[in-house]
Design a protein around this motif. Structure first.
Motif, PDB file in Angstrom:
ATOM      1  N   SER A 155      22.081  -5.007  48.583  1.00  0.00           N
ATOM      2  CA  SER A 155      21.368  -4.557  47.398  1.00  0.00           C
ATOM      3  C   SER A 155      21.655  -5.457  46.201  1.00  0.00           C
ATOM      4  O   SER A 155      20.739  -5.860  45.473  1.00  0.00           O
ATOM      5  N   TYR A 169      20.033  -8.913  46.777  1.00  0.00           N
ATOM      6  CA  TYR A 169      18.579  -8.832  46.627  1.00  0.00           C
ATOM      7  C   TYR A 169      18.204  -8.753  45.143  1.00  0.00           C
ATOM      8  O   TYR A 169      17.303  -9.459  44.687  1.00  0.00           O
ATOM      9  N   ALA A 170      18.885  -7.909  44.393  1.00  0.00           N
ATOM     10  CA  ALA A 170      18.589  -7.761  42.966  1.00  0.00           C
ATOM     11  C   ALA A 170      18.837  -9.067  42.217  1.00  0.00           C
ATOM     12  O   ALA A 170      18.059  -9.443  41.329  1.00  0.00           O
ATOM     13  N   CYS A 198      15.924 -11.583  43.488  1.00  0.00           N
ATOM     14  CA  CYS A 198      14.523 -11.213  43.252  1.00  0.00           C
ATOM     15  C   CYS A 198      14.275 -10.591  41.878  1.00  0.00           C
ATOM     16  O   CYS A 198      13.129 -10.486  41.451  1.00  0.00           O
ATOM     17  N   GLY A 199      15.331 -10.129  41.247  1.00  0.00           N
ATOM     18  CA  GLY A 199      15.168  -9.521  39.933  1.00  0.00           C
ATOM     19  C   GLY A 199      14.602  -8.118  39.951  1.00  0.00           C
ATOM     20  O   GLY A 199      14.251  -7.576  38.914  1.00  0.00           O
ATOM     21  N   THR A 200      14.512  -7.539  41.135  1.00  0.00           N
ATOM     22  CA  THR A 200      14.038  -6.158  41.272  1.00  0.00           C
ATOM     23  C   THR A 200      15.022  -5.403  42.158  1.00  0.00           C
ATOM     24  O   THR A 200      15.774  -6.012  42.918  1.00  0.00           O
ATOM     25  N   PRO A 201      15.012  -4.078  42.079  1.00  0.00           N
ATOM     26  CA  PRO A 201      15.925  -3.308  42.935  1.00  0.00           C
ATOM     27  C   PRO A 201      15.609  -3.508  44.419  1.00  0.00           C
ATOM     28  O   PRO A 201      14.468  -3.772  44.796  1.00  0.00           O
ATOM     29  N   TYR A 202      16.642  -3.381  45.221  1.00  0.00           N
ATOM     30  CA  TYR A 202      16.500  -3.412  46.674  1.00  0.00           C
ATOM     31  C   TYR A 202      15.486  -2.341  47.062  1.00  0.00           C
ATOM     32  O   TYR A 202      15.590  -1.192  46.620  1.00  0.00           O
ATOM     33  N   PRO A 203      14.453  -2.666  47.842  1.00  0.00           N
ATOM     34  CA  PRO A 203      13.405  -1.688  48.146  1.00  0.00           C
ATOM     35  C   PRO A 203      13.919  -0.357  48.701  1.00  0.00           C
ATOM     36  O   PRO A 203      13.398   0.695  48.345  1.00  0.00           O
ATOM     37  N   ALA A 243      15.245   1.496  45.705  1.00  0.00           N
ATOM     38  CA  ALA A 243      14.151   1.887  44.820  1.00  0.00           C
ATOM     39  C   ALA A 243      13.392   3.085  45.390  1.00  0.00           C
ATOM     40  O   ALA A 243      12.965   3.970  44.645  1.00  0.00           O
TER      41      ALA A 243
END
Length: 126
Positions: free
Chosen positions: A95, A98-99, A102-107, A110
């Motif tokens: 997690s 990935y964050a 990618c700059g977004t939370p781990y799917p 999320a």
């Protein structure tokens, strides 16, 4: 018999393109033979593990817990608890990586997804 050499220096060799080689040390040995030597409850838990729990490593841990507790249900529960802990550590590391990448939370995080396990009543033969 497992050796003390790390085999996951090149994760591509094992078709593993994750960061697991940065977290854990994988020991050499025959995965199927190691798996067959584990108690049924541990084998079941390894089958449900989110990531490949590496049965040679699990067998080494099982031998350690047997020395501490003997071949008892308590030893099995202790190892399962430790495997659950390792699984949480891996998921957290995935997690965070990935964050960062990618700059977004781990799917999975999320979506607030849970780990799917076999219900206790389904594991018993009919």
């Amino acid at each position: 018999m497992p050796t003390k050499t790390q085999t996951s220096v090149n994760p591509q060799t094992f078709n593993d393109r994750t960061l697991r080689h940065e977290i854990w040390q994988r020991f050499d040995g025959n995965d199927w033979e190691a798996f067959d030597q584990l108690p049924p409850s541990i084998r079941k838990r390894l089958n449900e593990h989110v990531y490949d729990a590496w049965s040679v490593n699990a067998l080494m841990l099982w031998k350690h817990y047997k020395r501490i507790y003997g071949r008892t249900p308590r030893a099995e529960r202790a190892l399962i608890k430790y495997l659950d802990y390792c699984e949480r550590l891996e998921r957290q590391a995935f997690s965070e990586r990935y964050a960062a990448q990618c700059g977004t939370p781990y799917p999975h995080d999320a979506a607030k997804a849970t780990i799917l396990r076999t219900p206790e009543d389904r594991q018993k033969p009919a």
